[in-house]
Design a protein around this motif. Structure first.
Motif, PDB file in Angstrom:
ATOM      1  N   SER A   1     -15.302   8.119  -6.879  1.00  0.00           N
ATOM      2  CA  SER A   1     -14.089   7.849  -7.646  1.00  0.00           C
ATOM      3  C   SER A   1     -12.988   8.759  -7.142  1.00  0.00           C
ATOM      4  CB  SER A   1     -14.318   8.092  -9.137  1.00  0.00           C
ATOM      5  OG  SER A   1     -14.559   9.468  -9.385  1.00  0.00           O
ATOM      6  N   ASP A   2     -11.780   8.517  -7.616  1.00  0.00           N
ATOM      7  CA  ASP A   2     -10.649   9.364  -7.247  1.00  0.00           C
ATOM      8  C   ASP A   2     -10.930  10.816  -7.627  1.00  0.00           C
ATOM      9  OD1 ASP A   2      -8.223  10.539  -6.761  1.00  0.00           O
ATOM     10  OD2 ASP A   2      -7.055   9.250  -8.076  1.00  0.00           O
ATOM     11  N   ALA A   3     -11.399  11.024  -8.862  1.00  0.00           N
ATOM     12  CA  ALA A   3     -11.664  12.380  -9.323  1.00  0.00           C
ATOM     13  C   ALA A   3     -12.801  13.034  -8.550  1.00  0.00           C
ATOM     14  CB  ALA A   3     -11.990  12.358 -10.816  1.00  0.00           C
ATOM     15  N   ALA A   4     -13.866  12.277  -8.258  1.00  0.00           N
ATOM     16  CA  ALA A   4     -14.989  12.828  -7.499  1.00  0.00           C
ATOM     17  C   ALA A   4     -14.552  13.204  -6.088  1.00  0.00           C
ATOM     18  CB  ALA A   4     -16.126  11.820  -7.459  1.00  0.00           C
ATOM     19  N   MET A   5     -13.688  12.366  -5.506  1.00  0.00           N
ATOM     20  CA  MET A   5     -13.181  12.660  -4.161  1.00  0.00           C
ATOM     21  C   MET A   5     -12.370  13.953  -4.155  1.00  0.00           C
ATOM     22  SD  MET A   5      -9.997  12.386  -2.468  1.00  0.00           S
ATOM     23  CE  MET A   5      -9.109  11.005  -3.205  1.00  0.00           C
ATOM     24  N   THR A   6     -11.457  14.108  -5.116  1.00  0.00           N
ATOM     25  CA  THR A   6     -10.627  15.311  -5.153  1.00  0.00           C
ATOM     26  C   THR A   6     -11.454  16.549  -5.510  1.00  0.00           C
ATOM     27  OG1 THR A   6     -10.000  14.731  -7.426  1.00  0.00           O
ATOM     28  CG2 THR A   6      -8.484  14.110  -5.671  1.00  0.00           C
TER      29      THR A   6
ATOM     30  N   VAL B   1     -13.568  15.142   5.310  1.00  0.00           N
ATOM     31  CA  VAL B   1     -12.622  14.040   5.516  1.00  0.00           C
ATOM     32  C   VAL B   1     -12.758  13.088   4.338  1.00  0.00           C
ATOM     33  CG1 VAL B   1     -14.287  12.804   6.982  1.00  0.00           C
ATOM     34  CG2 VAL B   1     -11.871  12.163   7.038  1.00  0.00           C
ATOM     35  N   VAL B   2     -11.630  12.700   3.771  1.00  0.00           N
ATOM     36  CA  VAL B   2     -11.626  11.853   2.583  1.00  0.00           C
ATOM     37  C   VAL B   2     -10.678  10.687   2.788  1.00  0.00           C
ATOM     38  CG1 VAL B   2     -12.108  13.847   1.093  1.00  0.00           C
ATOM     39  CG2 VAL B   2      -9.741  13.086   1.403  1.00  0.00           C
ATOM     40  N   THR B   3     -10.895   9.633   2.003  1.00  0.00           N
ATOM     41  CA  THR B   3      -9.909   8.549   1.958  1.00  0.00           C
ATOM     42  C   THR B   3      -8.743   9.041   1.104  1.00  0.00           C
ATOM     43  OG1 THR B   3     -11.057   7.613   0.046  1.00  0.00           O
ATOM     44  CG2 THR B   3     -11.603   6.709   2.205  1.00  0.00           C
ATOM     45  N   GLY B   4      -7.531   8.894   1.623  1.00  0.00           N
ATOM     46  CA  GLY B   4      -6.386   9.449   0.907  1.00  0.00           C
ATOM     47  C   GLY B   4      -5.175   8.542   0.948  1.00  0.00           C
ATOM     48  N   TRP B   5      -4.243   8.856   0.098  1.00  0.00           N
ATOM     49  CA  TRP B   5      -3.012   8.072   0.033  1.00  0.00           C
ATOM     50  C   TRP B   5      -1.888   8.922  -0.543  1.00  0.00           C
ATOM     51  CZ3 TRP B   5      -7.319   7.462  -2.920  1.00  0.00           C
ATOM     52  CH2 TRP B   5      -7.197   7.683  -4.289  1.00  0.00           C
ATOM     53  N   VAL B   6      -0.697   8.496  -0.238  1.00  0.00           N
ATOM     54  CA  VAL B   6       0.519   9.104  -0.781  1.00  0.00           C
ATOM     55  C   VAL B   6       1.258   8.011  -1.546  1.00  0.00           C
ATOM     56  CG1 VAL B   6       2.742  10.110  -0.188  1.00  0.00           C
ATOM     57  CG2 VAL B   6       0.705  10.789   1.090  1.00  0.00           C
ATOM     58  N   PRO B   7       1.677   8.307  -2.797  1.00  0.00           N
ATOM     59  CA  PRO B   7       1.721   9.618  -3.454  1.00  0.00           C
ATOM     60  C   PRO B   7       0.397   9.988  -4.121  1.00  0.00           C
ATOM     61  CG  PRO B   7       2.770   7.979  -4.842  1.00  0.00           C
ATOM     62  CD  PRO B   7       2.413   7.265  -3.574  1.00  0.00           C
ATOM     63  N   HIS B   8       0.124  11.283  -4.129  1.00  0.00           N
ATOM     64  CA  HIS B   8      -1.033  11.829  -4.828  1.00  0.00           C
ATOM     65  C   HIS B   8      -0.804  13.317  -5.005  1.00  0.00           C
ATOM     66  CE1 HIS B   8      -5.149  12.849  -5.951  1.00  0.00           C
ATOM     67  NE2 HIS B   8      -5.437  11.573  -6.025  1.00  0.00           N
ATOM     68  N   TRP B   9      -1.205  13.830  -6.171  1.00  0.00           N
ATOM     69  CA  TRP B   9      -0.951  15.232  -6.478  1.00  0.00           C
ATOM     70  C   TRP B   9      -1.670  16.197  -5.543  1.00  0.00           C
ATOM     71  CZ3 TRP B   9      -5.332  17.931  -7.328  1.00  0.00           C
ATOM     72  CH2 TRP B   9      -6.454  17.241  -7.830  1.00  0.00           C
TER      73      TRP B   9
END
Length: 565
Positions: A453-458, A472-480
């Motif tokens: 999930s987003d939270a697990a990834m962060t 290495v993670v899947t990422g996107w902008v915008p993100h905190w």
């Protein structure tokens, strides 16, 4: 040589599609029966203040069972109310009561029939075996396709999952009635119906009640699982807590579910138990309490039949990603400020699109185009309206901490061991995940994409950065996370992730004609990356999404005015 594979999946898809087209009137009839029933129970349980309702339920618990059960009921429900989960608990109880009611209406007659007829028993038994051994999550798939999102598919899946015990125990109860008693009833000239109602059912009552108890418990468990398709209630809070790693909030919601489960279990176990009702003086008080409760419940039921005056309802779906949490809550609060009643459904990406395409959801603001959400957009082509971007300047790809020395995706293969052979991903249904699978294949990376999930990834990212490990993670902008950590996108020489993207607003067909004001506000909804980052940072710092959205709206009255004018 390619081995032959039975096209079972294709057959099932074809059957489901055929049922969607040719059985649509039946599904509409089911929907028109389930939704009013759920609404009735919700109105019934919320027509009075929570404290009064709790005292009423506690009195019912005393009347049905024992004083200590009543005390537990009152204390447990007061705790739920104190923790702030009363509304969600009412939603869960309404779903459980509806699913149980339907299960009993269908299950008890079938159980009586199979208990009287050996041929019916032989037909029903393997069907029940299949229903009880099928994983619970599987029932969500046809439920979404037949009824889309919300309470209706949740109740539908719960009925299928929870009904077998009622059928089995009812049948078993009849078969356990001794042959001598049946022969005695025949000897006294009883008709088959008289023997059934006056001899067999009363003697089978304890076994039938045990089956009802199991049905209620299974309904509760399935209703919680059904939060994945927007059923709401306490299950949605648990799902959100899992997705966002909110351990404390998840524990509170889980504790509320446990209290409700114990309450329902103890009450159903004590129904029909006469041992605690034979004490001197108890019968007198029980009699008059029962009369008063009957009058009160009857009055509340009559009041609850009639819908309350509320604003026009708007349904928004969203995925539990930081960007979509921020944008959907802002839009929700803007719509509510204009007098609309907004219902939010947190689901996975696929059901979210399916909900809008089927018309059960009015809109979502989570279409990452032209690349990431392309497969879902193509699957919904002609069934939804694209209102264009609500935010521009986004980007997706693979992200690493800046201390990682590589710069490009094609360098990952040579140093995959430094990353433990893993790319940390998010929700399995996200378009970014399917795109990353293609990236792994096209770049020939000896790495595994880890779902989460987003939270697990962060959380994994934060842990690795703290220990200076490569990740290495899947990422996107915008993100905190880009405001908190020093991160960089890996270059994508093959252009697999595409270039700059936009987040589009998707609405159902006919929304402009049905709800023109709602359509106008949603169509005008547009903000910047900095605006979204502001809300996301507030949420990340511990502010609730609703409070963060309201605070942002208060700080940007001019922009909001442009949306609602």
């Amino acid at each position: 040589m390619t081995a032959f594979k039975l096209p079972l999946a294709e057959w099932i898809d074809a059957i489901v599609n055929w049922l969607q087209v040719h059985w649509k009137p039946l599904f509409q009839l089911i929907s028109h029966l389930i939704q009013p029933t759920v609404d009735f129970f919700q109105r019934f349980l919320t027509v009075m203040p929570s404290l009064v309702t709790i005292l009423l339920i506690g009195t019912i618990a005393w009347w049905i069972s024992r004083f200590r059960i009543a005390i537990f009921t009152i204390i447990g429900l007061l705790l739920i109310d104190h923790l702030g989960y009363w509304k969600a608990s009412i939603e869960t109880l309404s779903l459980v009561l509806t699913a149980t009611l339907i299960s009993l209406i269908i299950g008890i007659p079938i159980g009586l029939w199979s208990g009287k007829d050996e041929r019916i028993q032989n037909i029903v038994k393997p069907i029940l075996d299949f229903m009880q051994t099928m994983p619970a999550f599987v029932y969500l798939i046809p439920a979404v396709f037949f009824f889309s999102l919300g309470t209706i598919p949740g109740v539908f899946a719960s009925v299928i999952f929870a009904m077998p015990p009622t059928i089995r125990f009812t049948s078993l109860g009849l078969r356990q009635v001794s042959l001598e008693l049946k022969e005695a009833a025949d000897a006294f000239g009883s008709t088959p119906w008289q023997k059934l109602w006056k001899v067999e059912i009363p003697l089978a009552k304890p076994t039938i009640l045990a089956g009802i108890n199991q049905t209620i418990m299974l309904s509760l468990s399935m209703v919680v699982v059904s939060s994945m398709i927007g059923a709401g209630g306490l299950g949605s809070i648990v799902l959100e807590s899992i997705s966002r790693l909110k351990v404390g909030r998840g524990f509170e919601a889980g504790l509320s579910i446990v209290i409700i489960a114990i309450l329902l279990d103890r009450l159903t176990q004590n129904v029909g138990d006469q041992s605690n009702k034979k004490r001197q003086g108890y019968s007198f008080w029980r009699k008059w309490t029962g009369i008063v409760l009957s009058v009160v419940i009857g009055v509340l039921a009559i009041i609850s039949i009639f819908p309350r005056e509320e604003g026009e309802k708007v349904t928004l779906a969203y995925v539990n990603w930081e960007t979509e949490i921020a944008s959907t809550h802002v839009l929700k609060n803007v719509l509510e400020s204009q007098g609309f009643q907004v219902e939010m459904k947190q689901v996975e990406a696929g059901p979210m699109w399916q909900g809008v395409a089927s018309g059960t959801v009015d809109a979502h603001v989570a279409a990452w185009l032209p690349t990431t959400s392309k497969p879902l957009m193509e699957a919904s082509k002609g069934k939804v309206d694209d209102l264009g971007p609500n935010l521009e300047g986004t980007r997706v790809g693979l992200v690493v901490p800046k201390y990682v020395s590589i710069r490009s995706i094609d360098e990952l293969a040579s140093v995959s061991d430094r990353f433990k052979g893993q790319i940390i991903g998010i929700d399995p249904g996200a378009g970014l995940m399917s795109k990353t699978q293609s990236v792994i294949k096209n770049y020939h990376l000896p790495m595994k994409l880890v779902e989460g999930s987003d939270a697990a990834m962060t959380a994994s990212l934060a842990k690795a950065i703290k220990e200076k490990e490569w990740i290495v993670v899947t990422g996107w902008v915008p993100h905190w996370k880009f405001a908190i950590y020093d991160l960089k996108f890996l270059e994508d020489p093959k252009g697999m992730y595409g270039g700059t993207e936009s987040i589009h607003t998707i609405v159902r067909k006919g929304l402009k004609q049905d709800k023109p004001k709602v359509y106008q506000i949603i169509d005008r909804f547009h903000w910047t990356v900095n605006d979204m980052q502001e809300v996301m940072m507030k949420i990340h710092s511990g502010t609730s999404p609703d409070a963060a959205a309201k605070e942002w709206i208060q700080k940007h009255p001019k922009l909001v005015k442009q949306w609602v004018k």
